[in-house]
Design an enzyme around this catalytic site. Structure first.
Site, PDB file in Angstrom:
ATOM      1  N   ASP A 367     -32.437 -14.200  -4.969  1.00 12.84           N
ATOM      2  CA  ASP A 367     -32.609 -13.708  -6.794  1.00 12.84           C
ATOM      3  C   ASP A 367     -32.911 -11.962  -7.123  1.00 12.84           C
ATOM      4  O   ASP A 367     -32.459 -11.372  -6.209  1.00 12.84           O
ATOM      5  CB  ASP A 367     -34.621 -13.869  -6.271  1.00 12.84           C
ATOM      6  CG  ASP A 367     -35.225 -13.752  -7.709  1.00 12.84           C
ATOM      7  OD1 ASP A 367     -34.380 -14.459  -8.797  1.00 12.84           O
ATOM      8  OD2 ASP A 367     -36.065 -12.877  -7.962  1.00 12.84           O
ATOM      9  N   GLU A 396     -28.352 -13.933  -7.813  1.00 13.34           N
ATOM     10  CA  GLU A 396     -28.854 -14.634  -9.551  1.00 13.34           C
ATOM     11  C   GLU A 396     -28.261 -12.740 -10.596  1.00 13.34           C
ATOM     12  O   GLU A 396     -28.835 -11.700 -10.134  1.00 13.34           O
ATOM     13  CB  GLU A 396     -29.682 -14.409  -9.546  1.00 13.34           C
ATOM     14  CG  GLU A 396     -30.430 -14.606 -11.319  1.00 13.34           C
ATOM     15  CD  GLU A 396     -31.737 -14.240 -11.313  1.00 13.34           C
ATOM     16  OE1 GLU A 396     -32.194 -14.561 -12.822  1.00 13.34           O
ATOM     17  OE2 GLU A 396     -32.258 -13.737 -10.699  1.00 13.34           O
TER      18      GLU A 396
END
Ligand code: CA
Length: 653
Positions: A367, A396
């Site tokens: 993330d 990400e």
């Protein structure tokens, strides 16, 4: 009686003492109003009073993380975080063949100890006590387990460009077990009427619909985080983790998670775990009792990140901007972890390895890749690949430009020498192009040209095929919404996504024409999958429960997905494309003898193409098998391509 209760109640709230069961019973009786039955209470009190003083210490008194480990890991060190009341001056003792307790470290908070263990390569599975002693007297004890690694665990193959990833939000996919919607100790209760409330989806729901996922033709599942998010509100999305070692009980148990992975593997599906390194939830147990001030970034008042990820790669960036980006909090309920802290860094690295091994994972989705300190993430990826050389990670990297995206991919060629070690990163530049290419007016640099411009930047990437490509995800407008609810545009975009370079990712519900705008609310792009809840009027997991448009989208996607799986030209072939002209984009994917030709005609009229321009792709081939409708065509000097359609030919000699 009340005074006695108050004393007991106080003692029971002292975390470090685990009282005799009798006292616990007393406590429970009071809390369950059993004292309304005075006779019962009197009998229990009388019987139990004999043994009050013999309280002891047990497993619950101490928290040890990682809670277990494995024999046969490559890295020969393990640092245990130990948490218990006033343990800082206690002496830790471990006696187990193959383990040497090299040192113990005290930190600012007296409730912590860090134990540095050296693991011998001959270490065998088994269990032993970690004891904390005062003057040689045992005060705390924790039963620790060294487990046997799964056979082949170290050589497990992570997801690759041959895979297609299906992203689903567990709270919104399917509620397989309504009994766990509300769980004791969990602050937020279910409320399906609230777009940002908990809806009750869970691991049981995913397991129940693995066949649907398999049937669609994707090969890998990426659920948004499943770990405990014990927050008062908006806990459904999973990104405010309050326990890094525990699946949220409203999703199931750790064992349920492992069972999901095993069941998925049994169906040839891989599983990616979504992990967060930048922050945790405000109610995380260690936030309530920080090991040390430098565990998280702290400010005199709430300070938010500036979300300027560009400042990390910017060689002219002001330190103020870069620090705010790195240290500011992502949200009010997400304390920002400081990965420069060596204890925290080790904690996070070991946590990832623990889950890969425990749950037999096939990949990790990282993330907010630019937000944690990049040096720590480089060390993290190194340690992961030391244990699992064939594994895969996807970051990400939510960046607007190709250059900045490339920076975050493994082996990037960059001026400052940074190497993230993360093989896959999200391709936001291509996403941005795909949201406009199929609907806006065609011009020199708009429409189809957008796709061309993005792909022509691929020289920047160390490995373009390992870019994760997508039409939408849990943070973006539903693609169907982005393209004005245009089914033909969706089909062209799907064909492009599944046939161009990269590792495609599909967001649950895109196959059902799910609509939603992130500007309305994040809940709007994370709606419940119809049929996932008992009592749902429509069940879109079956063709009968889908309307005509949904079935058209599903069937189209299914056809291309299942065909893609075994086509070497797509899974690892080269790409050759031609500059788009008059709203038509032509490209080839080739691997050895296998070749695929794609013609996207986004015009509202059929287009006749002079094929001589594409000779370097068609040379040696005489026919094409239309993958979508199964028709064979002879490759001619001029060919007609239907309006608003992506034509996909498997070329034949
Ligand atoms: Ca449930």
């Amino acid at each position: 009686m009340w005074l006695v209760f108050c004393i007991f109640d106080h003692l029971l709230n002292c975390r470090h003492i685990n009282f005799h069961p009798y006292l616990q019973l007393f406590y429970n009786m009071q809390h369950n109003n059993l004292f309304k039955h005075p006779l019962l209470a009197a009998v229990i009190l009388f019987l139990g009073f004999w043994s009050i003083p013999s309280f002891s210490f047990a497993q619950d008194d101490l928290r040890v993380e990682p809670p277990s480990w494995w024999a046969g890991m490559k890295h020969n060190k393990l640092q245990l975080l130990v948490h218990g009341k006033d343990i800082t001056a206690m002496k830790a003792v471990i006696k187990y063949p193959g383990i040497t307790l090299e040192s113990q470290e005290s930190v600012e908070n007296p409730n912590y100890l860090f134990l540095n263990l050296l693991l011998d390569q001959k270490l065998k599975p088994g269990s032993f006590d970690i004891t904390l002693t005062v003057n040689g007297k045992k005060t705390y004890s924790y039963r620790y387990e060294i487990k046997q690694r799964d056979a082949g665990s170290a050589s497990r193959q992570g997801f690759t460009p041959a895979d297609v990833v299906y992203l689903l939000m567990p709270d919104r996919f399917a509620n397989g077990d309504p009994a766990n919607d509300s769980m004791p100790g969990m602050l937020e209760k279910p409320d399906r009427s609230k777009p940002l409330g908990r809806h009750g989806g869970d691991i049981a729901g995913i397991r129940k619909h693995l066949d649907y996922i398999k049937e669609l033709g994707v090969t890998t599942i990426w659920p948004n985080p499943l770990l405990e998010n014990n927050n008062k509100a908006a806990s459904y999305h999973g990104y405010a983790i309050t326990d890094f070692y525990r699946v949220d009980p409203r999703f199931g148990t750790n064992a349920d998670y492992r069972a999901l992975v095993d069941e998925a593997h049994g169906k040839d599906l891989k599983v990616i775990m979504d992990m967060v390194f930048n922050h945790c939830g405000l109610n995380h147990w260690f936030i309530n009792d920080l090991p040390m001030k430098s565990w998280i970034h702290q400010f005199p008042e709430y300070t938010r990140s500036n979300f300027r990820a560009e400042s990390i790669t910017d060689i002219y960036a002001a330190e103020t901007d870069r620090n705010l980006m790195l240290q500011g909090w992502f949200d009010t309920n997400m304390p920002d972890l400081d990965q420069r802290n060596p204890y925290l860094r080790e904690y996070l690295i070991q946590n990832s390895i623990w889950w890969v091994e425990f749950a037999a994972l096939d990949g990790i989705r990282l993330d907010t890749q630019p937000y944690p300190y990049k040096e720590m993430m480089a060390e993290w990826s190194k340690r992961i690949f030391m244990e699992y050389p064939n594994f895969n990670l996807v970051g990400e990297a939510w960046m607007q430009r190709e250059s900045m995206t490339a920076y975050y991919q493994k082996d990037a060629i960059v001026g400052d020498g940074y190497n993230s070690g993360v093989p896959s990163v999200t391709d936001f530049p291509l996403y941005n192009a795909m949201t406009r290419a199929f609907t806006e007016n065609e011009s020199w640099d708009e429409g189809m040209a957008r796709l061309y411009y993005v792909l022509s930047q691929d020289f920047l990437y160390a490995n373009p095929n390992y870019l994760l490509t997508f039409l939408d995800n849990h943070d973006l407008n539903r693609y169907y919404n982005s393209i004005g609810r245009d089914l033909q545009a969706l089909k062209m975009a799907t064909a492009f996504l599944l046939t161009t370079r990269g590792t495609p990712q599909i967001y649950y519900g895109t196959e059902l024409l799910m609509d939603g705008n992130s500007g309305v609310s994040h809940g709007d792009i994370r709606k419940d999958f119809p049929g996932g809840w008992p009592g749902d009027t429509l069940n879109a997991f079956t063709p009968q429960g889908r309307n005509a448009g949904q079935n058209e989208a599903f069937d189209y996607m299914q056809k291309l997905l299942n065909w893609r799986k075994n086509n070497a030209a797509l899974t690892h072939g080269k790409l050759k494309h031609f500059v788009p002209a008059d709203g038509v984009y032509v490209y080839f994917r080739t691997a050895g003898e296998q070749s695929v030709m794609v013609v996207i005609n986004r015009n509202t009229k059929d287009k006749v193409l002079n094929m001589s321009r594409f000779a370097e792709g068609t040379a040696g081939y005489t026919a094409g098998l239309d993958v979508v409708n199964g028709n064979s065509v002879v490759l001619g000097a001029e060919m007609n391509f239907p309006a608003r359609t992506a034509t996909v030919y498997e070329l034949k000699k």
